[in-house]
Motif scaffolding. Sequence first.
Motif, PDB file in Angstrom:
ATOM      1  N   LEU A 187       0.832  -1.203   0.000  1.00 40.80           N
ATOM      2  CA  LEU A 187       0.000   0.000   0.000  1.00 40.80           C
ATOM      3  C   LEU A 187       0.869   1.256   0.000  1.00 40.80           C
ATOM      4  CD1 LEU A 187      -2.763   1.464   0.310  1.00 40.80           C
ATOM      5  CD2 LEU A 187      -2.486   1.186   2.777  1.00 40.80           C
ATOM      6  N   LEU A 188       1.862   1.302   0.871  1.00 38.93           N
ATOM      7  CA  LEU A 188       2.735   2.478   0.949  1.00 38.93           C
ATOM      8  C   LEU A 188       3.498   2.717  -0.348  1.00 38.93           C
ATOM      9  CD1 LEU A 188       4.131   2.275   4.585  1.00 38.93           C
ATOM     10  CD2 LEU A 188       2.692   4.063   3.606  1.00 38.93           C
ATOM     11  N   VAL A 189       4.110   1.671  -0.877  1.00 44.32           N
ATOM     12  CA  VAL A 189       4.847   1.812  -2.139  1.00 44.32           C
ATOM     13  C   VAL A 189       3.892   2.261  -3.235  1.00 44.32           C
ATOM     14  CG1 VAL A 189       6.102   0.547  -3.949  1.00 44.32           C
ATOM     15  CG2 VAL A 189       6.714   0.214  -1.547  1.00 44.32           C
ATOM     16  N   GLY A 190       2.720   1.654  -3.282  1.00 45.75           N
ATOM     17  CA  GLY A 190       1.751   1.974  -4.324  1.00 45.75           C
ATOM     18  C   GLY A 190       1.206   3.390  -4.255  1.00 45.75           C
ATOM     19  N   VAL A 191       1.043   3.919  -3.063  1.00 41.98           N
ATOM     20  CA  VAL A 191       0.534   5.281  -2.918  1.00 41.98           C
ATOM     21  C   VAL A 191       1.642   6.303  -3.175  1.00 41.98           C
ATOM     22  CG1 VAL A 191      -0.344   6.969  -1.237  1.00 41.98           C
ATOM     23  CG2 VAL A 191      -1.373   4.695  -1.375  1.00 41.98           C
ATOM     24  N   ILE A 192       2.806   6.048  -2.630  1.00 41.55           N
ATOM     25  CA  ILE A 192       3.916   7.000  -2.740  1.00 41.55           C
ATOM     26  C   ILE A 192       4.437   7.101  -4.166  1.00 41.55           C
ATOM     27  CG2 ILE A 192       6.321   7.422  -2.064  1.00 41.55           C
ATOM     28  CD1 ILE A 192       5.544   6.219   0.701  1.00 41.55           C
ATOM     29  N   LEU A 193       4.568   5.983  -4.849  1.00 35.39           N
ATOM     30  CA  LEU A 193       5.244   5.952  -6.150  1.00 35.39           C
ATOM     31  C   LEU A 193       4.640   6.877  -7.209  1.00 35.39           C
ATOM     32  CD1 LEU A 193       7.569   4.851  -7.774  1.00 35.39           C
ATOM     33  CD2 LEU A 193       6.201   2.823  -8.245  1.00 35.39           C
ATOM     34  N   PRO A 194       3.348   6.820  -7.516  1.00 34.70           N
ATOM     35  CA  PRO A 194       2.839   7.717  -8.563  1.00 34.70           C
ATOM     36  C   PRO A 194       2.885   9.188  -8.145  1.00 34.70           C
ATOM     37  CG  PRO A 194       1.060   6.396  -7.655  1.00 34.70           C
ATOM     38  CD  PRO A 194       2.327   5.879  -7.061  1.00 34.70           C
ATOM     39  N   LEU A 195       2.699   9.453  -6.856  1.00 34.61           N
ATOM     40  CA  LEU A 195       2.765  10.848  -6.391  1.00 34.61           C
ATOM     41  C   LEU A 195       4.190  11.378  -6.499  1.00 34.61           C
ATOM     42  CD1 LEU A 195       0.424  10.588  -3.269  1.00 34.61           C
ATOM     43  CD2 LEU A 195      -0.160  11.355  -5.585  1.00 34.61           C
ATOM     44  N   LEU A 196       5.152  10.573  -6.077  1.00 32.56           N
ATOM     45  CA  LEU A 196       6.560  10.971  -6.170  1.00 32.56           C
ATOM     46  C   LEU A 196       6.986  11.111  -7.632  1.00 32.56           C
ATOM     47  CD1 LEU A 196       9.020  11.575  -4.395  1.00 32.56           C
ATOM     48  CD2 LEU A 196       9.578   9.140  -4.474  1.00 32.56           C
ATOM     49  N   SER A 197       6.549  10.183  -8.464  1.00 33.72           N
ATOM     50  CA  SER A 197       6.856  10.268  -9.893  1.00 33.72           C
ATOM     51  C   SER A 197       6.259  11.538 -10.497  1.00 33.72           C
ATOM     52  CB  SER A 197       6.326   9.028 -10.619  1.00 33.72           C
ATOM     53  OG  SER A 197       6.640   9.071 -11.981  1.00 33.72           O
ATOM     54  N   SER A 198       5.035  11.875 -10.104  1.00 30.63           N
ATOM     55  CA  SER A 198       4.401  13.110 -10.592  1.00 30.63           C
ATOM     56  C   SER A 198       5.211  14.335 -10.205  1.00 30.63           C
ATOM     57  CB  SER A 198       2.989  13.252 -10.016  1.00 30.63           C
ATOM     58  OG  SER A 198       2.117  12.346 -10.592  1.00 30.63           O
ATOM     59  N   ILE A 199       5.668  14.358  -8.963  1.00 30.70           N
ATOM     60  CA  ILE A 199       6.423  15.510  -8.465  1.00 30.70           C
ATOM     61  C   ILE A 199       7.796  15.611  -9.127  1.00 30.70           C
ATOM     62  CG2 ILE A 199       7.558  16.458  -6.403  1.00 30.70           C
ATOM     63  CD1 ILE A 199       5.106  15.235  -4.829  1.00 30.70           C
ATOM     64  N   LEU A 200       8.472  14.468  -9.263  1.00 31.92           N
ATOM     65  CA  LEU A 200       9.849  14.483  -9.776  1.00 31.92           C
ATOM     66  C   LEU A 200       9.946  14.520 -11.295  1.00 31.92           C
ATOM     67  CD1 LEU A 200      11.542  11.927  -7.352  1.00 31.92           C
ATOM     68  CD2 LEU A 200      11.619  14.428  -7.255  1.00 31.92           C
ATOM     69  N   THR A 201       9.000  13.878 -11.980  1.00 32.28           N
ATOM     70  CA  THR A 201       9.139  13.744 -13.435  1.00 32.28           C
ATOM     71  C   THR A 201       7.953  14.317 -14.213  1.00 32.28           C
ATOM     72  OG1 THR A 201       8.065  11.573 -13.590  1.00 32.28           O
ATOM     73  CG2 THR A 201      10.431  11.588 -13.078  1.00 32.28           C
ATOM     74  N   ALA A 202       6.918  14.743 -13.517  1.00 32.55           N
ATOM     75  CA  ALA A 202       5.670  15.229 -14.132  1.00 32.55           C
ATOM     76  C   ALA A 202       4.942  14.132 -14.906  1.00 32.55           C
ATOM     77  CB  ALA A 202       5.921  16.443 -15.017  1.00 32.55           C
ATOM     78  N   MET A 203       5.312  12.870 -14.640  1.00 34.19           N
ATOM     79  CA  MET A 203       4.635  11.732 -15.257  1.00 34.19           C
ATOM     80  C   MET A 203       4.216  10.777 -14.145  1.00 34.19           C
ATOM     81  SD  MET A 203       6.986  11.034 -18.648  1.00 34.19           S
ATOM     82  CE  MET A 203       6.980   9.318 -18.316  1.00 34.19           C
TER      83      MET A 203
END
Length: 166
Positions: free
Chosen positions: A56-72
Motif C-alpha cells: 500500500l505504501l509503495v503503491g501510494v507514494i510511487l505515482p505521487l513521487l513520480s508526478s512531483i519528480l518527473t511530471a509523469m
Amino acid sequence: MNKTTKKIAIAAVLLAIGLVLPKVFHLFGPEVSKLLSPLHLPAFFAGFLLGGPYGLLVGVILPLLSSILTAMPPLVPMGVSMAFEIGTYGLMSGLLSKKMNVYFALILAIVSGRVMFSIVQSLLLGFTSMNQWWTLLTSNFVSGAVAIIFQLVLIPILVTRLKKVL
C-alpha cells in the motif's frame, strides 16, 4: 539486519526501481511504457514480498513521487487516481497472497485496483451517472489489457523466484 529494516530497505529499492522503470520502458517508445504500465510493478512486488501494508505504501507514494519528480503522470487527476489504484494493487496482493496462490491473488488485486482507479477518477472528474462510471471502468480494462496480460505472465514468475532469495 532485523526484519523490519530489511523490509524498509526493500521497499525503498522498489520505490527507486519504480521511478526508473518507466524511463527505461520509455526508451523503447512512449507507447511501450503506456501499454505495459511499469509503474504498477513495484507495488505488486512490495505486496507479494513484503506484505499488504508495504505494498500500500509503495503503491501510494510511487505515482505521487513520480508526478512531483518527473511530471509523469500529471498529478491531478491521473497521479492521484493512480495512487489509489496502485496502492490497492499493493495492499490486495499482500493480503490475498496469504490466503491463495499468487495467480488468484494477482487477478483479484488487478480487478480491485482497476475498480478503485475508476471510482476515484469518476469522483475527480465529476461523473454523476453510473453509465459514465461503467464506461470509464470498461475502457480502463480494455486499454489496460496488454498491461494486465504482461503482469499476469511476469509477476508470478518473478515473485516465486524472489521469495526463494529473500
